[in-house]
Design an enzyme around this catalytic site. Structure first.
Site: not given
Length: 320
Positions: A127, A228, A284
């Site tokens: 992160k 996704r 990320e």
């Protein structure tokens, strides 16, 4: 010329999901490239008088969902004498993970090529490391101060908050400005202001186009991304959280992001990386054990991990 050795450090191979596991795909690709495979788990690594050692078992892998591996008897060896070590232990990124990278760093100093680079695994929190590429990201705040997070929420009306050590979509919260639970969420994430967490401006594209995983092999992007898509009753696109994986071709923005990030990571020895992109913004940078290769292989008839093993071989050839 003797065969090169490739050891993989991973979670128990008997427990993986055959159809999805990228580490298994790496092993299959390495075996096809005539590497001798060895298998280790975290508990099989140790240091003695500065020497990195391992209790390894020979490994054979098979493209068979009913019988995908066979292991030999354990033997002790010097990790630095191996040609390649793949570090594929899944998070959590805890102190045990950090200690493992110290052992692998000694193995690297004693001769092995470790993928990904152990110091990078420690330094590049998935992160926080986005802060090194602010031009690629939506507005982002990393803090343990709940008042600062509330001001960030007031500025952007809707934000995503998550812990710095999470994985698989766990503990990801979407908070709106007038959410009555916002204070308790921030208290929970920061442990009442004693632990850092990350907040990012909410990107509504997650609902329509999902959270795309772009895989980088030695700094270069695979030409397809795995989008996704969240379920209708969830805001998380992670496959582990029930998201649906839909492949797509990279667009111009994807290639820009890869060009900004890929060369820096490759130069630091991060040969297999996943960058997560929502609405054209990086959220990320995954360096520990990125996944998604097998879904892309099936949907586009490619072989992502064969490309990784070829990149590993090129690095070994240059060293030789």
């Amino acid at each position: 010329m003797s065969r090169r050795t490739l050891a993989v450090v991973m979670d128990p191979i008997a427990d993986i999901k055959y159809a999805k596991d990228t580490t298994l795909a790496m092993c299959l690709a390495a075996q096809a490239a005539d590497y001798e495979l060895l298998y280790l788990e975290q508990a099989d690594l140790w240091l003695r008088d500065g020497v990195a050692l391992g209790r390894a078992r020979s490994l054979q892998v098979f493209a068979n969902p009913e019988h995908w591996f066979e292991l030999g008897e354990p033997r002790t060896l010097r990790l630095g004498e191996l040609d390649v070590i793949l570090m594929r232990k899944d998070p959590p990124f805890d102190m045990e993970f950090v200690y493992t990278t110290y052992i692998l760093e000694r193995a690297k100093e004693q001769g092995a090529l470790v993928v990904n680079e152990p110091s990078g695994l420690r330094d590049m929190n998935e992160k926080v490391y986005t802060a090194w590429f602010p031009q690629c990201c939506a507005p982002t705040l990393v803090t343990r101060n709940m008042h600062d997070m509330e001001e960030f929420l007031a500025e952007h009306d809707k934000i995503v908050c998550k812990p710095l050590d999470g994985m698989g979509g766990r503990s990801i919260f979407v908070i709106e400005r007038h959410d009555k639970n916002r204070r308790v969420i921030l208290e929970t994430l920061t442990h009442d202001g004693t632990r850092y967490a990350i907040a990012q401006r909410y990107i509504p594209d997650i609902v329509t186009t999902g959270d795309s995983r772009i895989l980088l092999v030695d700094g270069e992007p695979i030409p397809f991304a795995l989008a996704r898509i969240p379920r209708g009753d969830d805001h998380r696109g992670n496959l582990a959280a029930g998201g649906k994986g839909v492949g797509r071709e990279l667009n111009e923005r994807d290639r820009f992001l890869a060009a900004q990030i890929g060369p820096t990571l490759a130069a630091r020895g991060m040969l297999f990386v996943g960058i997560d992109v929502i609405g054209g913004y990086v959220t990320e940078i995954n360096v520990t054990s990125p996944t998604g290769a097998r879904e892309l292989d099936r949907q586009f008839g490619i072989d992502v991990t064969a490309g990784l093993i070829a990149a590993v071989t090129r690095r070994l050839d240059r060293r030789a």
